[in-house]
Design a protein around this motif. Structure first.
Motif, mmCIF file in Angstrom:
data_model
loop_
_atom_site.group_PDB
_atom_site.id
_atom_site.type_symbol
_atom_site.label_atom_id
_atom_site.label_comp_id
_atom_site.label_asym_id
_atom_site.label_seq_id
_atom_site.Cartn_x
_atom_site.Cartn_y
_atom_site.Cartn_z
ATOM 1 N N HIS A 196 0.832 -1.196 0.000
ATOM 2 C CA HIS A 196 0.000 0.000 0.000
ATOM 3 C C HIS A 196 0.869 1.249 0.000
ATOM 4 O O HIS A 196 2.022 1.227 0.445
ATOM 5 C CB HIS A 196 -0.922 0.023 1.224
ATOM 6 N N ALA A 213 -2.622 4.597 -10.409
ATOM 7 C CA ALA A 213 -3.342 3.419 -10.887
ATOM 8 C C ALA A 213 -2.454 2.553 -11.770
ATOM 9 O O ALA A 213 -2.468 1.321 -11.667
ATOM 10 C CB ALA A 213 -4.597 3.837 -11.640
ATOM 11 N N PRO A 218 -1.893 -0.662 -4.545
ATOM 12 C CA PRO A 218 -3.080 0.004 -3.980
ATOM 13 C C PRO A 218 -2.672 1.244 -3.181
ATOM 14 O O PRO A 218 -1.630 1.248 -2.516
ATOM 15 C CB PRO A 218 -3.697 -1.070 -3.089
ATOM 16 N N TYR A 219 -3.500 2.276 -3.219
ATOM 17 C CA TYR A 219 -3.104 3.543 -2.615
ATOM 18 C C TYR A 219 -4.269 4.228 -1.918
ATOM 19 O O TYR A 219 -5.442 3.971 -2.211
ATOM 20 C CB TYR A 219 -2.539 4.489 -3.683
ATOM 21 N N THR A 220 -3.926 5.107 -0.993
ATOM 22 C CA THR A 220 -4.858 6.077 -0.428
ATOM 23 C C THR A 220 -4.290 7.451 -0.724
ATOM 24 O O THR A 220 -3.202 7.791 -0.262
ATOM 25 C CB THR A 220 -5.008 5.898 1.093
ATOM 26 N N CYS A 221 -5.008 8.216 -1.522
ATOM 27 C CA CYS A 221 -4.574 9.563 -1.887
ATOM 28 C C CYS A 221 -5.379 10.560 -1.065
ATOM 29 O O CYS A 221 -6.611 10.563 -1.107
ATOM 30 C CB CYS A 221 -4.779 9.812 -3.378
ATOM 31 N N THR A 251 -12.480 7.271 -7.643
ATOM 32 C CA THR A 251 -11.056 6.939 -7.639
ATOM 33 C C THR A 251 -10.296 7.537 -8.811
ATOM 34 O O THR A 251 -9.206 8.064 -8.656
ATOM 35 C CB THR A 251 -10.868 5.411 -7.649
ATOM 36 N N GLN A 284 -7.600 -1.982 -1.323
ATOM 37 C CA GLN A 284 -8.392 -1.065 -2.126
ATOM 38 C C GLN A 284 -7.649 0.251 -2.347
ATOM 39 O O GLN A 284 -6.816 0.652 -1.531
ATOM 40 C CB GLN A 284 -9.728 -0.762 -1.436
ATOM 41 N N SER A 285 -7.970 0.920 -3.449
ATOM 42 C CA SER A 285 -7.457 2.259 -3.733
ATOM 43 C C SER A 285 -8.575 3.263 -3.566
ATOM 44 O O SER A 285 -9.739 2.957 -3.839
ATOM 45 C CB SER A 285 -6.886 2.340 -5.153
ATOM 46 N N ARG A 286 -8.212 4.475 -3.146
ATOM 47 C CA ARG A 286 -9.233 5.498 -2.892
ATOM 48 C C ARG A 286 -8.586 6.878 -2.905
ATOM 49 O O ARG A 286 -7.383 7.009 -2.697
ATOM 50 C CB ARG A 286 -9.889 5.255 -1.537
ATOM 51 N N CYS A 287 -9.412 7.889 -3.136
ATOM 52 C CA CYS A 287 -8.969 9.275 -3.034
ATOM 53 C C CYS A 287 -9.883 9.978 -2.043
ATOM 54 O O CYS A 287 -11.112 9.963 -2.203
ATOM 55 C CB CYS A 287 -9.014 9.967 -4.395
#
Length: 339
Positions: A196, A213, A218-221, A251, A284-287
């Motif tokens: 992550h 992406a 996977p990232y949290t921005c 996202t 999961q990825s999210r902004c």
């Protein structure tokens, strides 16, 4: 014996398994963390890039405290800097805001940030990385016995969120060097198979979400809508200061609400980075768009714990606002206009 007497015991025996099954059913508890804190015995290791800058140093300090407490799921933290000035600037923050805390060479790893291979080597065996796009670049002598090839070698040092202090890398090259380091971090994280990334985005990197992406990690921005502002005489004992509003954006949307002049406590953004690692699902990825609507009005001792039992006081507020955010109906996700 009557027929009624015979039936009753039979009904009881038949009903008992059903009763037992119902008693074992538990409602879905949306207040439970989905990140590292969900399995606190599986200690995760976190790297921070740019801890010579204020936001980087605060994030490192909170991580250092979180790693010392059971229940966070965080076990080790290190920072990657290019020169020994990272240690100097970081320890100034740790000594003051974290009450005589200290980071030595075992957790400060000097690395050629302009080398994918060097970053990959530092990421190997680690689980996640935290960094930001609001950076200042300065030319510094390469610290002896690190990655120099001659005694007079110089390199670029990166300071995450340097609070308005200008760098000395020529304007024409600064953006290019910044994008190059970003590319190196993304490539190294993919090759090292990090689980992550947490990224604080100031909007200065075009198409950042697309690059994240494409990286595959996977990232949290986190995207603050206003300028970051430090609180005077702050220590971790004061804890979360602002009443933060956290909204999940689509996202792959490159949009944000219009920038405002309402400041956001820098310390709260650092704490949010650490809480994201604990509360949010790493797969999961999210902004997340973050704004502040005023001071957080909580009575003393609202968390029910002593300050030495918390990595940052009142972070239960951040946790409550994060947990369940990935379960929102997609139609409820806000897609503001570009600023």
């Amino acid at each position: 014996m009557s027929s009624t007497a015979l039936i009753i015991p039979v009904l009881f025996v038949v009903a008992l398994p059903g009763m037992f099954a119902l008693s074992t059913l538990k409602p879905l508890n949306l207040s439970q963390p989905q990140g590292a804190a969900a399995k606190p015995f599986e200690k995760k290791s976190i790297a921070v890039i740019g801890a010579g800058g204020p936001l980087g140093a605060l994030t490192f300090g909170f991580l250092q405290r979180a790693c010392s407490l059971y229940g966070t799921g965080l076990g080790k933290v290190r920072t990657l800097g290019a020169t020994s000035d990272t240690a100097t600037q970081l320890n100034r923050v740790l000594g003051k805001q974290f009450v005589l805390a200290f980071a030595d060479e075992s957790v400060i790893k000097l690395t050629n940030l302009q080398s994918v291979e060097a970053l990959q080597d530092r990421f190997e065996g680690w689980n996640a990385v935290v960094w930001g796009t609001d950076v200042v670049l300065k030319t510094r002598p390469v610290t002896a016995n690190t990655f120099e090839t001659t005694p007079n070698d110089k390199t670029v040092e990166l300071y995450w969120d340097a609070d308005g202090k200008a760098g000395d890398v020529q304007t024409g090259n600064a953006d290019e060097v910044k994008r190059s380091i970003l590319s190196n971090v993304l490539q190294a994280s993919r090759t090292a198979k990090l689980q992550h990334m947490v990224v604080v985005d100031d909007g200065s990197i075009p198409n950042l979400l697309e690059q994240l992406a494409d990286c595959g990690t996977p990232y949290t921005c986190i995207r603050p809508t206003g300028p970051l502002e430090s609180r005077q005489d702050y220590t971790f004992r004061k804890g979360v200061q602002g009443d933060l509003r956290i909204t999940k954006l689509a996202t792959f949307s490159a949009t944000l609400s219009p920038r405002t002049d309402t400041p956001i406590p820098r310390e709260d953004v650092a704490a949010l980075c650490v809480e994201c690692l604990q509360s949010l699902d790493w797969s999961q990825s999210r902004c997340l768009q973050v704004s502040c609507v005023g001071a957080l009005d909580l009575p003393a001792g609202a968390s029910g714990k002593r300050s030495d039992q918390e990595w940052c006081v009142n972070t239960f507020v951040l946790r409550d606002r994060l947990v369940g955010i990935d379960r929102k109906d997609p139609d409820e996700i806000v897609q503001p206009v570009l600023f």
